[in-house]
Write an enzyme that holds these catalytic residues in place. Structure first.
Site, PDB file in Angstrom:
ATOM      1  N   ARG A   1       0.824  -1.217   0.000  1.00 32.81           N
ATOM      2  CA  ARG A   1       0.000   0.000   0.000  1.00 32.81           C
ATOM      3  C   ARG A   1       0.857   1.265   0.000  1.00 32.81           C
ATOM      4  O   ARG A   1       0.551   2.254   0.672  1.00 32.81           O
ATOM      5  CB  ARG A   1      -0.958   0.009   1.201  1.00 32.81           C
ATOM      6  CG  ARG A   1      -2.164  -0.891   1.017  1.00 32.81           C
ATOM      7  CD  ARG A   1      -3.098  -0.819   2.206  1.00 32.81           C
ATOM      8  NE  ARG A   1      -2.429  -1.238   3.421  1.00 32.81           N
ATOM      9  CZ  ARG A   1      -2.802  -0.886   4.654  1.00 32.81           C
ATOM     10  NH1 ARG A   1      -3.846  -0.105   4.825  1.00 32.81           N
ATOM     11  NH2 ARG A   1      -2.148  -1.307   5.701  1.00 32.81           N
TER      12      ARG A   1
ATOM     13  N   LEU B   1       1.121   3.462  -2.236  1.00 30.56           N
ATOM     14  CA  LEU B   1       0.395   4.623  -2.775  1.00 30.56           C
ATOM     15  C   LEU B   1      -0.381   5.331  -1.670  1.00 30.56           C
ATOM     16  O   LEU B   1      -0.352   6.550  -1.539  1.00 30.56           O
ATOM     17  CB  LEU B   1      -0.560   4.168  -3.891  1.00 30.56           C
ATOM     18  CG  LEU B   1      -1.414   5.284  -4.508  1.00 30.56           C
ATOM     19  CD1 LEU B   1      -0.538   6.322  -5.189  1.00 30.56           C
ATOM     20  CD2 LEU B   1      -2.423   4.716  -5.492  1.00 30.56           C
TER      21      LEU B   1
ATOM     22  N   SER C   1     -24.032   1.118  15.610  1.00 34.01           N
ATOM     23  CA  SER C   1     -22.721   1.449  16.166  1.00 34.01           C
ATOM     24  C   SER C   1     -22.732   2.825  16.820  1.00 34.01           C
ATOM     25  O   SER C   1     -23.456   3.731  16.395  1.00 34.01           O
ATOM     26  CB  SER C   1     -21.658   1.403  15.066  1.00 34.01           C
ATOM     27  OG  SER C   1     -21.981   2.290  14.027  1.00 34.01           O
TER      28      SER C   1
ATOM     29  N   TRP D   1     -19.568  -8.347   0.318  1.00 34.29           N
ATOM     30  CA  TRP D   1     -18.332  -7.681   0.724  1.00 34.29           C
ATOM     31  C   TRP D   1     -17.182  -8.669   0.972  1.00 34.29           C
ATOM     32  O   TRP D   1     -16.195  -8.357   1.629  1.00 34.29           O
ATOM     33  CB  TRP D   1     -18.590  -6.788   1.948  1.00 34.29           C
ATOM     34  CG  TRP D   1     -19.421  -5.568   1.576  1.00 34.29           C
ATOM     35  CD1 TRP D   1     -19.739  -5.158   0.310  1.00 34.29           C
ATOM     36  CD2 TRP D   1     -20.038  -4.625   2.455  1.00 34.29           C
ATOM     37  NE1 TRP D   1     -20.513  -4.022   0.351  1.00 34.29           N
ATOM     38  CE2 TRP D   1     -20.717  -3.663   1.656  1.00 34.29           C
ATOM     39  CE3 TRP D   1     -20.086  -4.474   3.859  1.00 34.29           C
ATOM     40  CZ2 TRP D   1     -21.433  -2.587   2.203  1.00 34.29           C
ATOM     41  CZ3 TRP D   1     -20.799  -3.401   4.393  1.00 34.29           C
ATOM     42  CH2 TRP D   1     -21.450  -2.476   3.574  1.00 34.29           C
TER      43      TRP D   1
ATOM     44  N   GLU E   1     -31.447   5.251   4.985  1.00 35.38           N
ATOM     45  CA  GLU E   1     -30.826   6.579   4.877  1.00 35.38           C
ATOM     46  C   GLU E   1     -31.658   7.463   3.973  1.00 35.38           C
ATOM     47  O   GLU E   1     -32.035   7.066   2.878  1.00 35.38           O
ATOM     48  CB  GLU E   1     -29.414   6.414   4.310  1.00 35.38           C
ATOM     49  CG  GLU E   1     -28.721   7.679   3.921  1.00 35.38           C
ATOM     50  CD  GLU E   1     -28.721   7.919   2.419  1.00 35.38           C
ATOM     51  OE1 GLU E   1     -28.537   9.074   2.030  1.00 35.38           O
ATOM     52  OE2 GLU E   1     -28.926   6.957   1.663  1.00 35.38           O
TER      53      GLU E   1
ATOM     54  N   HIS F   1     -22.803  11.501   7.897  1.00 35.12           N
ATOM     55  CA  HIS F   1     -21.549  11.794   7.208  1.00 35.12           C
ATOM     56  C   HIS F   1     -21.072  13.215   7.460  1.00 35.12           C
ATOM     57  O   HIS F   1     -19.989  13.587   7.048  1.00 35.12           O
ATOM     58  CB  HIS F   1     -21.694  11.567   5.704  1.00 35.12           C
ATOM     59  CG  HIS F   1     -21.510  10.130   5.341  1.00 35.12           C
ATOM     60  ND1 HIS F   1     -22.441   9.421   4.627  1.00 35.12           N
ATOM     61  CD2 HIS F   1     -20.522   9.262   5.631  1.00 35.12           C
ATOM     62  CE1 HIS F   1     -22.025   8.176   4.494  1.00 35.12           C
ATOM     63  NE2 HIS F   1     -20.869   8.049   5.095  1.00 35.12           N
TER      64      HIS F   1
ATOM     65  N   CYS G   1     -27.526   6.175   9.498  1.00 36.53           N
ATOM     66  CA  CYS G   1     -26.668   4.995   9.486  1.00 36.53           C
ATOM     67  C   CYS G   1     -25.975   4.910  10.849  1.00 36.53           C
ATOM     68  O   CYS G   1     -26.287   5.687  11.753  1.00 36.53           O
ATOM     69  CB  CYS G   1     -25.655   5.129   8.333  1.00 36.53           C
ATOM     70  SG  CYS G   1     -24.707   3.624   8.010  1.00 36.53           S
TER      71      CYS G   1
HETATM   72  N1  GLN Z   1     -25.196  -1.693  12.164  1.00 36.91           N
HETATM   73  C1  GLN Z   1     -24.174  -1.078  11.372  1.00 36.91           C
HETATM   74  C2  GLN Z   1     -23.661   0.154  12.104  1.00 36.91           C
HETATM   75  O1  GLN Z   1     -24.405   0.801  12.743  1.00 36.91           O
HETATM   76  C3  GLN Z   1     -24.689  -0.683  10.006  1.00 36.91           C
HETATM   77  C4  GLN Z   1     -23.612  -0.083   9.140  1.00 36.91           C
HETATM   78  C5  GLN Z   1     -23.996   0.119   7.680  1.00 36.91           C
HETATM   79  O2  GLN Z   1     -25.115   0.298   7.340  1.00 36.91           O
HETATM   80  N2  GLN Z   1     -23.047   0.105   6.805  1.00 36.91           N
HETATM   81  O3  GLN Z   1     -22.507   0.487  12.029  1.00 36.91           O
HETATM   82 ZN    ZN Z   2     -26.038   2.229   6.940  1.00 34.93          ZN
END
Ligand code: GLN
Ligand code: ZN
Length: 753
Positions: free
Chosen positions: A16, A18, A434, A562, A666, A695, A727
């Site tokens: 990594r 870069l 989270s 993922w 979202e 964000h 989120c």
């Molecule tokens: N439960 C996860 C969090 O709150 C959901 C994250 C996501 O949507 N990417 O971090």
């Molecule tokens: Zn999310």
């Protein structure tokens, strides 16, 4: 003779380099010269490596300091006016400003590159866009390689894909810009030819999409112009079959056409029949999107068929697409055992496979007998390995019945049972899972993983953290609590580490965007859950409070999406295996007294096939897998799901069929626009549209969120509306999260009153 070729090599460097160089530059700890020098070092190493491995066509221009679409924006001078750029050449500062924003000039948008997890910078066009050659990066790189004694094949993103992948900031038609854009391309091709380039690879990946006729019709005009330059063009499309665009590609005045024969092996037969006599076919036979060793015998059979039809001189052997999407070098993995390693191939190994195949075709199999024998032995071992094949899991998948996808009662009845079990107020408040992953948490985890911290100490740190998270949520009066996910570094990795059939690399990084790399888990075998994965932490958190504690799980489709997924069985089956493991977890949580369980599926849309006519098949098994994971729960157990940062308008039927009791989604950035689709579709279950854009470091006011909730109430009936952020809060700081969630609860309270 057939030629061994590559469409692109990973640009991040084996270690990594870069990322490190770019981030150092951004932090002001190095100057432009140092960055340029580090970049040149990576390029040199990549070229030398590929040349030594025996490639005939080594790419140049595949390197980028940030993103190859951004490079094309720079090349064509398509810098949006807000960056105040007026120079002759796009300088480094302007280049990075477009990627990352500068002052009040917002960054260009980023979105997913086709169906990969790579994100590109979205070009912005408008009525006033004019193009001019503003970066000679590709020409300089060609000369740079030449000065090292390596003659390379430059790679450019094609003009039609470039326009197609961009967006217009006004209502003008971006394809009206084509002629002015082509002038820049002609200029670049001229300069490359003058510098001695014999070939150019022009990528037009949009040829694998369902293209409107208006776009299809532009190809002939564009390529008639480009073919006037004295340079041979390889037109490359990948990630799927060309289908109705195969004829179009063959009609264009280009010397060679690349086909992805990994995603779409079936198109070879037709291509061999219909390819015009003067054209070369570039056969993408080594998977550029995955980490498995190829089945060389099988590929060789296809190559021989092609050679019989075309003659060896009309064949390029290639990976299916650029190797950008694979990790760099398997040799750097110190911790993988030999058996697992023998099934894998990263970019370096894949390049070697291309060379081996080419030699076998040109010189005969005896010339590479050892390599072929080793490949055969590994494939044979993989087919029967007990580490991969778990008969119990396979039988369980075969015994999945339609009833297992059905909850015991319809939503209206479940809803009643849940209301009496949970006794929640109107407009219930919750979060997505989270809480801030503070520096303390991350450094304790690093210490624990490195053996510097004992597990008892680490666990008590996590428990203290969870207790704080619970106390905070009670204090501000949230209704459905979470434990905060402080024990998880990543929502897929956490589960992968606890499931059989997953492996993790040390260095298997692939670029996600800019300097960001990810290390996807490798699903190599049948997936099974040896023991509960989240029950201890969740019940611990529940023991701290009388309020409902929401169990947090990652959904089967997201885990699949993922990860690098095994290629020896259908993705659907692997997904079902993961779903069964999650289903068991749901039942264990329920038995342990957890009454609300969230199964996150943020990645469900990413799995959509590139061609519309395959959406249905995918959505059927993806949604079925979600249902399989959730449907074991009793009526009184409330199942939530969560989705974010994607376009969901056109897949509402599938979302509804997931039949989650509550979906959080979202929507604060689009000001609840998404919800209109929910209304139009008459989405039947509970919805929690995000009211807090996680964000942004800004703390939304009570009024902001009240306003969003009022908008939501216009479309979602009051008794089905939830209140939550967009989120998870893991990337935010407590100093923002505290006031923001307080305000969120207050907004709900005002609306209840
Ligand atoms: N439960 C996860 C969090 O709150 C959901 C994250 C996501 O949507 N990417 O971090
Ligand atoms: Zn999310």
């Amino acid at each position: 003779m057939a030629l061994a070729t590559n469409l692109g090599f990973p640009r991040i460097g084996p270690d990594r380099e870069l990322k490190k160089a770019v981030e150092k530059f951004w932090a002001g700890k190095s100057d432009a010269n140092e960055l340029i020098e580090s970049a040149a070092h990576i390029r040199r190493a990549n070229w030398m490596r590929q040349k030594q491995l025996g490639l005939n066509h080594v790419p140049c221009g595949d390197f980028s300091l940030y993103d190859h679409v951004l490079d094309t924006i720079a090349m064509t001078g398509a810098v949006p006016p807000r960056f105040g750029w007026s120079g002759a050449r796009v300088d480094l500062e302007t280049y990075f400003a477009m990627a990352r924003g500068r002052g009040t000039a917002a960054a260009l948008e980023m979105t997913k590159w086709f169906d990969t997890n790579y994100h590109y910078i979205v070009p912005e066009f408008g009525r006033d866009t004019s193009f001019r050659l503003a970066s000679e990066k590709i020409i300089e790189e060609f000369k740079e390689a030449k000065s090292l004694g390596i003659s390379t094949r430059p790679v450019l993103l094609g003009p039609l894909s470039f326009l197609f992948l961009g967006k217009c900031s006004d209502d003008s038609d971006r394809f009206a810009l084509l002629d002015s854009l082509l002038k820049v391309y002609e200029d670049v091709l001229d300069k490359l030819a003058a510098a001695g380039a014999e070939w150019i690879q022009i990528d037009e990946p949009i040829l694998v999409l369902d293209l409107p006729e208006s776009v299809r019709s532009l190809f002939e005009r564009a390529y008639a112009k480009l073919s006037a330059v004295k340079i041979e063009i390889l037109l490359a499309a990948y990630f799927d079959e060309l289908r109705e665009n195969l004829d179009l590609a063959f009609r264009l005045p280009v010397k060679a056409v690349h086909l992805d024969l990994v995603r779409a092996p079936g198109q070879l037969e037709l291509a061999l029949k219909s390819v015009p006599k003067e054209k070369i076919l570039s056969l993408g036979v080594v998977d550029g999107r995955n980490v498995w060793r190829s089945d060389l015998d099988r590929i060789l059979t296809a190559l021989k068929t092609a050679a019989a039809a075309l003659g060896k001189d009309r064949i390029f052997v290639a990976p299916s697409c650029a190797l950008l999407h694979t990790p760099v070098d398997l040799e750097l993995e110190r911790d993988l055992d030999d058996e697992l390693r023998s099934w894998l191939a990263f970019a370096v190994q894949k390049t070697r496979e291309v060379v081996t195949l080419t030699r076998a075709l040109n010189e005969g199999e005896h010339a590479v007998a050892d390599a072929l024998a080793a490949n055969r032995a590994a494939a044979a071992a993989r087919r029967v390995s007990r580490r991969i094949h778990n008969p119990t899991v396979k039988q369980r998948v075969e015994k999945i019945t339609p009833e297992m996808l059905e909850r015991e009662a319809p939503f209206s009845l479940r809803r009643r049972a849940q209301q009496s079990a949970l006794n929640l107020p109107e407009l219930p408040t919750t979060t997505i899972g989270s809480f801030p992953q503070t520096k303390e948490i991350r450094s304790a985890r690093a210490d624990f993983l490195a053996g510097r911290m004992k597990s008892a100490e680490y666990e008590s740190m996590l428990k203290r953290e969870m207790e704080q998270v619970v106390r905070f949520q009670e204090e501000i009066d949230l209704d459905v609590l979470v434990h905060g996910e402080s024990e998880r570094s990543d929502m897929v990795e956490y589960f992968g580490e606890r499931l059989d059939g997953f492996a993790f690399t040390r260095n298997g990084w692939v670029q996600s965007y800019g300097s960001r790399c990810v290390r996807p888990p490798i699903i190599f075998g049948d997936v099974a859950r040896p023991r509960p994965m989240t029950v201890d932490w969740t019940t611990f958190a529940q023991s701290l409070t009388k309020r409902p504690m929401k169990g947090m799980l990652t959904g089967p489709v997201t885990i699949l999406q993922w990860s690098f997924v095994r290629d020896d069985q259908l993705r659907k089956i692997t997904c079902e295996q993961i779903a069964l493991a999650i289903r068991d977890e749901v039942l264990n949580l329920e038995a342990a007294g957890i009454g609300v369980i969230q199964i996150d599926e943020p990645a469900i849309r990413e799995g959509l096939p590139l061609r519309r006519d395959r959406w249905n098949d995918y959505l059927t098994w993806a949604v079925d897998s979600f249902r399989l994971s959730a449907a074991g729960a009793r009526s009184a157990t409330q199942i939530h799901t969560h989705m974010c940062y994607s376009e969901f308008n056109d897949m509402l039927a599938a979302i509804a069929r997931m039949d989650a009791d509550v979906i959080s989604i979202e929507s604060s950035r689009s000001k609840m626009e998404l919800l209109r689709a929910f209304r139009d579709y008459q989405y039947p279950n509970d919805v929690g549209p995000g009211v807090y854009d996680i964000h942004s470091p800004l703390v939304p006011s009570v009024e902001d969120m009240e306003e969003l909730l009022r908008l939501a109430l216009q479309v979602i009936p009051r008794e089905r509306l939830w209140v939550n952020p967009d989120c998870g809060l893991k990337t935010r700081a407590w100093k923002e999260v505290r006031p923001a969630l307080k305000n969120m609860v207050e907004a709900a309270r005002r609306l209840r009153a």
